[in-house]
Scaffold this active site. Structure first.
Site, PDB file in Angstrom:
ATOM      1  CG  ASP A  84      -2.053  -0.849   1.248  1.00 25.77           C
ATOM      2  OD1 ASP A  84      -2.091  -1.786   0.434  1.00 25.77           O
ATOM      3  OD2 ASP A  84      -2.973  -0.610   2.054  1.00 25.77           O
ATOM      4  CG  HIS A  92       2.454  -8.679   0.206  1.00 25.30           C
ATOM      5  ND1 HIS A  92       1.777  -9.795   0.653  1.00 25.30           N
ATOM      6  CD2 HIS A  92       2.173  -7.692   1.102  1.00 25.30           C
ATOM      7  CE1 HIS A  92       1.122  -9.507   1.762  1.00 25.30           C
ATOM      8  NE2 HIS A  92       1.339  -8.224   2.056  1.00 25.30           N
ATOM      9  CB  SER A 122       9.261   2.375   5.895  1.00 26.66           C
ATOM     10  OG  SER A 122       8.036   1.922   6.423  1.00 26.66           O
TER      11      SER A 122
END
Length: 297
Positions: free
Chosen positions: A118, A174, A261
């Site tokens: 995201d 991911h 991050s």
């Protein structure tokens, strides 16, 4: 204090530009836009021990009381969470929460490359060329970023997808493709912010920060790179996948502990064809908001 510039991004789902709600905006702007703030930044804030202290707070049971207010302020949807809000014992448990699988379906087209996280995404079509990378006419120092001159030569004209995660985002990342990941290589460094407020001043924060580099082989595009970039108040980078074991598109690679991050994926030259909205917004230096698993190209 310099005049405040509003941060905007393009929301793929609403088809419109939106203003970014920044967690800790006041302190962030103070640290990067005032002379006294920059003194504290260089002397204290960028130091790993400063972020470690913040991480200890986020791991303390006393931080639990901040969860409900955070969810309300940033309009998060607890129905997406794999575990109930009440079961989360610390702010870091909330921050690195898992989601229900149906909350982040993974693009299933045969040739798809999915977003790894995201966040707000910016494409660099050719790493050898300058472009609007958080400011006008910026070029990556790929050798410094990767800490490996041979690897930098191999991907010199590659395509990079910069995925910036805000504290409000889902913070697990991911794999965007099937492949065989190697061992992550840690490059220790400092912990500057990776918010555009900081990066528009100095892009080199990205290759001065603590980071990990993983080479992934046997993917549909050949070998590609996956980088996790630490930042101020990131407690740690936690790998949850097993190196040298085959992975599928959408397999979880790891998670960040508390703080904003960044993930950077670097593909070989000519192997990544971006979706139209990602290409158009990146060409004018605007980040595209999209969720993990959605099609990137």
């Amino acid at each position: 204090m310099e005049e405040r510039q509003e941060l905007v991004f393009y929301d793929r789902y609403e088809g419109a530009l939106k203003s970014e709600a920044i967690y800790g905006e006041g302190p962030l702007r103070w640290a990067y836009a005032t002379w006294l703030g920059r003194v504290c930044l260089e002397g204290v804030i960028k130091r790993p021990w400063f972020s470690a202290l913040y991480g200890r707070w986020a791991d303390c049971g006393c931080s639990k009381k901040e969860i409900a207010a955070f969810i309300k302020r940033f309009e998060l949807d607890p129905d997406e969470f794999a575990n109930s809000v009440e079961s989360l014992a610390t702010f870091n448990e909330f921050f690195s929460r898992k989601l229900k699988p149906e909350a982040r379906p993974v693009s299933s087209g045969d040739n798809d490359i999915s977003f790894p996280a995201d966040g707000r995404h910016l494409l660099i079509p050719d790493l050898s060329q300058s472009g609007p990378i958080f400011a006008k006419d910026r070029t990556f120092d790929l050798k410094a970023l990767l800490g490996d001159s041979d690897l930098a030569k191999k991907f010199a004209r590659g395509t990079a997808l910069i995925s910036r995660l805000c504290p409000t985002d889902y913070h697990r990342y991911h794999f965007p493709l099937d492949g065989l990941p190697g061992e992550p290589r840690l490059i220790n460094g400092l912990l500057y912010s990776v918010n555009p407020i900081a990066l528009e001043r100095r892009l080199a924060y990205l290759w001065e920060n603590k980071r990990q580099v993983t080479e992934i082989s046997d993917s549909p595009v050949g070998g590609y790179l996956f980088l996790e970039i630490g930042a101020t108040n990131v407690g740690s980078i936690v790998n949850t996948s097993t190196p040298k074991q085959p992975v599928s598109r959408g397999t979880e690679k790891g998670t960040f502990r508390f703080g904003g991050s960044m993930v950077i994926t670097i593909f070989p030259a000519g192997k990544f064809q971006p979706d139209e909205d990602l290409a158009e917004q990146s060409a004018v230096g605007v980040e595209l908001y999209a969720r993990m698993g959605d099609r990137a190209g």
